[in-house]
Design a protein around this motif. Structure first.
Motif, short mmCIF file in Angstrom:
data_model
loop_
_atom_site.label_atom_id
_atom_site.label_comp_id
_atom_site.label_asym_id
_atom_site.label_seq_id
_atom_site.Cartn_x
_atom_site.Cartn_y
_atom_site.Cartn_z
N ILE A 1 0.87 -1.17 0.00
CA ILE A 1 0.00 0.00 0.00
C ILE A 1 0.92 1.23 0.00
O ILE A 1 1.68 1.43 0.95
N PRO A 2 0.88 2.04 -1.07
CA PRO A 2 1.76 3.20 -1.14
C PRO A 2 1.40 4.27 -0.10
O PRO A 2 0.22 4.47 0.19
N VAL A 3 2.43 4.91 0.44
CA VAL A 3 2.22 5.96 1.43
C VAL A 3 3.17 7.12 1.16
O VAL A 3 4.22 6.94 0.54
N GLN A 4 2.78 8.31 1.62
CA GLN A 4 3.67 9.47 1.55
C GLN A 4 4.41 9.67 2.86
O GLN A 4 5.56 10.06 2.88
N ASP A 5 3.73 9.43 3.95
CA ASP A 5 4.30 9.61 5.29
C ASP A 5 4.23 8.26 6.00
O ASP A 5 3.17 7.86 6.49
N SER B 1 8.05 5.18 -1.31
CA SER B 1 9.04 5.19 -2.39
C SER B 1 8.62 6.25 -3.40
O SER B 1 7.43 6.47 -3.61
N ASP B 2 9.58 6.87 -4.03
CA ASP B 2 9.25 7.85 -5.07
C ASP B 2 8.54 7.22 -6.26
O ASP B 2 7.87 7.90 -7.02
N ALA B 3 8.65 5.90 -6.40
CA ALA B 3 8.04 5.21 -7.54
C ALA B 3 6.57 4.88 -7.33
O ALA B 3 5.90 4.46 -8.27
N PHE B 4 6.05 5.06 -6.11
CA PHE B 4 4.66 4.71 -5.81
C PHE B 4 3.95 5.88 -5.15
O PHE B 4 4.51 6.52 -4.27
N LYS B 5 2.70 6.13 -5.55
CA LYS B 5 1.93 7.23 -4.99
C LYS B 5 0.58 6.71 -4.48
O LYS B 5 -0.10 5.93 -5.16
N PRO B 6 0.15 7.15 -3.30
CA PRO B 6 -1.17 6.78 -2.80
C PRO B 6 -2.27 7.25 -3.75
O PRO B 6 -2.12 8.26 -4.44
N SER B 7 -3.38 6.50 -3.78
CA SER B 7 -4.49 6.85 -4.67
C SER B 7 -5.78 6.22 -4.19
O SER B 7 -5.79 5.13 -3.64
N ALA B 8 -6.88 6.92 -4.44
CA ALA B 8 -8.21 6.37 -4.16
C ALA B 8 -8.78 5.72 -5.41
O ALA B 8 -9.94 5.33 -5.44
N GLN B 9 -7.98 5.60 -6.46
CA GLN B 9 -8.40 4.99 -7.72
C GLN B 9 -7.62 3.68 -7.91
O GLN B 9 -6.62 3.46 -7.27
N GLY B 10 -8.06 2.85 -8.81
CA GLY B 10 -7.30 1.64 -9.13
C GLY B 10 -7.67 0.46 -8.24
O GLY B 10 -8.77 0.36 -7.72
N SER B 11 -6.71 -0.43 -8.10
CA SER B 11 -6.94 -1.70 -7.38
C SER B 11 -7.33 -1.46 -5.93
O SER B 11 -6.92 -0.48 -5.32
N VAL B 12 -8.08 -2.40 -5.39
CA VAL B 12 -8.47 -2.35 -3.98
C VAL B 12 -7.96 -3.61 -3.29
O VAL B 12 -8.23 -4.72 -3.74
N VAL B 13 -7.23 -3.43 -2.23
CA VAL B 13 -6.78 -4.52 -1.38
C VAL B 13 -7.81 -4.68 -0.28
O VAL B 13 -8.20 -3.68 0.36
N LEU C 1 -15.47 -0.15 2.72
CA LEU C 1 -14.37 0.52 2.05
C LEU C 1 -14.01 1.76 2.85
O LEU C 1 -14.90 2.50 3.28
N ILE C 2 -12.71 1.96 3.04
CA ILE C 2 -12.24 3.13 3.78
C ILE C 2 -11.25 3.90 2.92
O ILE C 2 -10.73 3.38 1.93
N ILE C 3 -11.02 5.14 3.30
CA ILE C 3 -9.91 5.91 2.79
C ILE C 3 -8.94 6.03 3.96
O ILE C 3 -9.32 6.51 5.04
N ASP C 4 -7.70 5.57 3.77
CA ASP C 4 -6.74 5.58 4.87
C ASP C 4 -6.12 6.97 5.05
O ASP C 4 -6.48 7.92 4.36
N SER C 5 -5.19 7.07 5.95
CA SER C 5 -4.57 8.36 6.28
C SER C 5 -3.78 8.95 5.11
O SER C 5 -3.48 10.13 5.10
N GLU C 6 -3.47 8.14 4.10
CA GLU C 6 -2.67 8.59 2.95
C GLU C 6 -3.52 8.86 1.72
O GLU C 6 -3.02 9.27 0.69
N GLY C 7 -4.84 8.57 1.78
CA GLY C 7 -5.72 8.78 0.64
C GLY C 7 -5.97 7.53 -0.19
O GLY C 7 -6.60 7.61 -1.24
N ASN C 8 -5.49 6.36 0.27
CA ASN C 8 -5.74 5.10 -0.44
C ASN C 8 -7.12 4.56 -0.11
O ASN C 8 -7.54 4.60 1.04
N ARG C 9 -7.77 4.01 -1.11
CA ARG C 9 -9.02 3.27 -0.90
C ARG C 9 -8.64 1.83 -0.55
O ARG C 9 -7.93 1.17 -1.31
N VAL C 10 -9.09 1.35 0.61
CA VAL C 10 -8.75 0.02 1.10
C VAL C 10 -10.02 -0.65 1.58
O VAL C 10 -10.87 -0.02 2.21
N GLY C 11 -10.17 -1.93 1.29
CA GLY C 11 -11.31 -2.70 1.74
C GLY C 11 -11.01 -3.42 3.04
O GLY C 11 -9.88 -3.84 3.29
#
Length: 121
Positions: A10-14, A57-69, A106-116
């Motif tokens: 799960i990508p994170v910024q912080d 990682s600079d190669a991964f960015k949090p998102s509320a779009q795309g795959s859901v874990v 479905l939740i939005i985590d502290s980083e903005g990811n949509r997670v189930g």
């Protein structure tokens, strides 16, 4: 093959903020690891069961779009209460699934990811 899932990230910024969020929601401790170009907080798991981590990682960015874990919820109601108090939000659910599959949200985590979150029957 017992499961198709091997590992998830799960990508994170912080990393510390995200780790604190998931540690609070799941009432557990995540293990920190550092590798070249990335920092991780690894969810508890035992081999050979699948595992996963928060990944900064600079190669991964949090998102509320795309795959859901979908992560296993042992007590979905209690976990959803902790989501809001830990800096996330519930965007859907809890919703019962047909055929005794369980309940999910479905939740939005502290980083903005949509997670189930899924609580099996």
């Amino acid at each position: 093959m017992d499961t198709i899932i091997n590992w998830f990230e799960i990508p994170v910024q912080d990393l510390e903020r995200a780790a604190a969020f998931y540690e609070a929601v799941f009432a557990t401790k995540l293990h920190r690891e550092t590798m070249p170009g990335m920092e991780m907080a690894i969810f508890p798991h035992t081999k050979p069961n699948p595992g996963g981590a928060l990944l900064k990682s600079d190669a991964f960015k949090p998102s509320a779009q795309g795959s859901v874990v979908y992560l296993h919820a042992s007590d979905l109601s209690a976990m959803l209460e902790r989501v809001a108090s830990s800096g996330g939000e519930c965007v859907f659910g809890p919703q019962e699934l047909p055929d005794d599959i369980g309940t999910f949200a479905l939740i939005i985590d502290s980083e903005g990811n949509r997670v189930g979150l899924h609580q099996p029957v």
